[in-house]
Design an enzyme around this catalytic site. Structure first.
Site, mmCIF file in Angstrom:
data_model
loop_
_atom_site.group_PDB
_atom_site.id
_atom_site.type_symbol
_atom_site.label_atom_id
_atom_site.label_comp_id
_atom_site.label_asym_id
_atom_site.label_seq_id
_atom_site.Cartn_x
_atom_site.Cartn_y
_atom_site.Cartn_z
ATOM 1 C CG HIS A 263 62.950 75.905 38.357
ATOM 2 N ND1 HIS A 263 63.239 74.733 37.681
ATOM 3 C CD2 HIS A 263 63.780 76.854 37.857
ATOM 4 C CE1 HIS A 263 64.200 74.964 36.797
ATOM 5 N NE2 HIS A 263 64.549 76.241 36.879
ATOM 6 C CG ASP B 215 62.038 71.649 38.741
ATOM 7 O OD1 ASP B 215 61.872 71.980 39.918
ATOM 8 O OD2 ASP B 215 62.105 72.479 37.815
ATOM 9 C CB SER C 185 65.027 79.318 35.359
ATOM 10 O OG SER C 185 65.908 78.613 36.225
#
Length: 247
Positions: free
Chosen positions: A226, A223, A74
């Protein structure tokens, strides 16, 4: 037949032979002329064909670009961003374009990807010609507590596949670190795993791809994992330090 008649007959024969000889000479000259024209046309067509082939080859060579493939999770995929152009591979492409360099970045990041997932899809990824291969995987393994031996074997298998495809491909290994809540021993061995892989395989090594970004709230999304757009710009600068010398 008297002498006058003989002379007349000889004169007629001579004139006839002379006419035939002249016709023959004319015919031969015409053939030579046509043959010469044919050779000239053939030569001209050959030269034109060669010129076209050469021009097409030059156009093909000038339009061909070398591929830099970013293979990751990611972080590489640009999770949470509006467009993948904002992810660090896209920012690297902008740097390349600004320098008018003949390289094309391919973002092959998949959110949630593990080392096992990367190993399973590396085969079809390598169907394309690659100049530089950046490997950024393993973080999701660490966050899930996957045994380090399994992660290490998967990463080694990916590296082996790239080398088998073409030993001239330049490989960059991006290291990752885990939060301390995963346990000191595990996080320490996890960090060392990347350094050992890079050393054994003689790879270009980025110790921590999230350098100056990981753990900094304003550079990460809600979060806390990221990176934001600004965070990806910093990652791109870190990657660029190791990537640029390979061009």
């Amino acid at each position: 037949m008297n002498k006058a008649q003989n002379n007349q007959l000889v004169s007629i024969l001579i004139n006839s032979l002379s006419l035939k000889f002249l016709k023959f000479c004319y015919f031969m000259m015409l053939c030579l002329f046509l043959a010469s024209c044919g050779d000239d046309n053939k030569k001209q067509n050959t030269e034109n064909s060669n010129a076209i082939v050469t021009e097409e080859a030059e156009n093909t060579n000038s339009s061909a670009t070398k591929t830099i493939l970013f293979f990751g999770d990611s972080i590489t995929a640009g999770y949470g961003l509006d467009t993948t152009d904002d992810a660090y591979p896209g920012v690297v492409q902008q740097k390349i374009d600004s320098l008018d360099m003949n390289y094309t970045v391919v973002n092959s990041g998949v959110s949630g990807e593990t080392s096992a997932g990367g190993r399973s899809r590396i085969g079809w990824i390598l169907n394309q010609d690659i100049e530089i291969f950046l490997l950024e995987l393993g973080a999701n393994d660490g966050l899930r507590g996957v045994p380090l031996s399994e992660t290490r074997n998967n990463l080694q298998a990916i590296i082996d596949s790239v080398k088998k495809k073409d030993s001239s491909i330049k490989i960059i290994l991006a290291g990752m670190e885990l939060p301390p809540n995963m346990g000191q021993d595990y996080t320490s061995e996890f960090r060392k795993m990347y350094a050992k892989l890079a050393e054994i395989n003689e790879l270009v090594f980025i110790p921590f791809i999230l350098k100056d970004v990981g753990g900094i709230a304003e550079l990460n999304q809600n979060d806390g994992i990221h990176p934001t757009i600004e965070g990806h710009k910093i990652i791109a600068n870190t990657v660029w330090e190791y990537l640029k010398p390979l061009f």
